[in-house]
Design a protein around this motif. Structure first.
Motif, PDB file in Angstrom:
ATOM      1  N   LEU A   1      46.740  73.024  62.046  1.00 46.57           N
ATOM      2  CA  LEU A   1      46.027  72.731  63.286  1.00 46.57           C
ATOM      3  C   LEU A   1      46.097  73.883  64.287  1.00 46.57           C
ATOM      4  O   LEU A   1      45.221  74.027  65.134  1.00 46.57           O
TER       5      LEU A   1
ATOM      6  N   PHE B   1      39.303  67.010  59.071  1.00 41.07           N
ATOM      7  CA  PHE B   1      39.693  68.403  58.844  1.00 41.07           C
ATOM      8  C   PHE B   1      38.522  69.344  59.095  1.00 41.07           C
ATOM      9  O   PHE B   1      38.530  70.477  58.626  1.00 41.07           O
TER      10      PHE B   1
ATOM     11  N   GLU C   1      44.454  64.296  62.268  1.00 41.78           N
ATOM     12  CA  GLU C   1      45.120  63.966  61.008  1.00 41.78           C
ATOM     13  C   GLU C   1      44.124  63.441  59.976  1.00 41.78           C
ATOM     14  O   GLU C   1      44.376  63.500  58.778  1.00 41.78           O
ATOM     15  N   LYS C   2      42.992  62.919  60.452  1.00 43.38           N
ATOM     16  CA  LYS C   2      41.994  62.321  59.563  1.00 43.38           C
ATOM     17  C   LYS C   2      40.782  63.211  59.335  1.00 43.38           C
ATOM     18  O   LYS C   2      40.110  63.103  58.322  1.00 43.38           O
TER      19      LYS C   2
ATOM     20  N   ARG D   1      52.129  72.659  63.900  1.00 44.72           N
ATOM     21  CA  ARG D   1      51.414  72.278  62.676  1.00 44.72           C
ATOM     22  C   ARG D   1      50.479  73.420  62.282  1.00 44.72           C
ATOM     23  O   ARG D   1      49.432  73.616  62.893  1.00 44.72           O
TER      24      ARG D   1
ATOM     25  N   LEU E   1      45.517  63.796  68.245  1.00 38.78           N
ATOM     26  CA  LEU E   1      46.295  64.138  67.047  1.00 38.78           C
ATOM     27  C   LEU E   1      45.976  63.196  65.890  1.00 38.78           C
ATOM     28  O   LEU E   1      45.873  63.641  64.748  1.00 38.78           O
ATOM     29  N   GLU E   2      45.791  61.928  66.209  1.00 41.69           N
ATOM     30  CA  GLU E   2      45.433  60.962  65.176  1.00 41.69           C
ATOM     31  C   GLU E   2      44.071  61.310  64.565  1.00 41.69           C
ATOM     32  O   GLU E   2      43.878  61.204  63.350  1.00 41.69           O
TER      33      GLU E   2
END
Length: 126
Positions: free
Chosen positions: A78, A49, A46-47, A75, A42-43
């Protein structure tokens, strides 16, 4: 077909190496990013795309595959990324489809099966 970026999530280093070895042989794969649990994945998401496909193990520490699937579905940006579950637990097959997985591959990972599943998933999205 455009080249894709794949995120492989598995706490087993050998499985990750095998996935990378198999996918690197496919001309449609550009980059393979790895994570050892759902939270780390997930981290990364988040960075980055530019992830086109996720390969997901179910049994992992910190955040398992089910928790990752539930989290990613909340989300919108995602939830559109296709996920192929790669697991030793065949009984989980129906459950992961309910969580939104596109496909399910049973471990041990076989080259032909993984490559076919990735190609089929991508063709559904084209």
């Amino acid at each position: 077909m455009k080249k894709i970026n794949v995120l492989a999530i598995d706490d087993d280093e050998i499985s990750l190496k095998l996935i990378k070895l198999i996918l690197e042989k496919n001309s449609f794969v550009d980059t393979i990013i790895t994570a050892t649990n759902g939270l780390e994945a997930l981290e990364i998401l988040e960075k980055r795309f530019d992830i086109d496909l996720i390969l997901l193990d179910l049994i992992m520490p910190v955040m398992n595959g089910y928790e990752f699937l539930a989290n990613i579905q909340t989300r919108d940006y995602l939830s559109m990324i296709p996920i192929i579950v790669v697991s030793t637990d065949e009984t989980a097959k129906q459950k992961v489809f309910e969580y939104g997985a596109y496909d399910f591959i049973l471990k041990p990972i076989r080259e032909k099966e993984l490559s076919s599943a990735v190609q089929e998933t991508l063709s559904l999205l084209a």
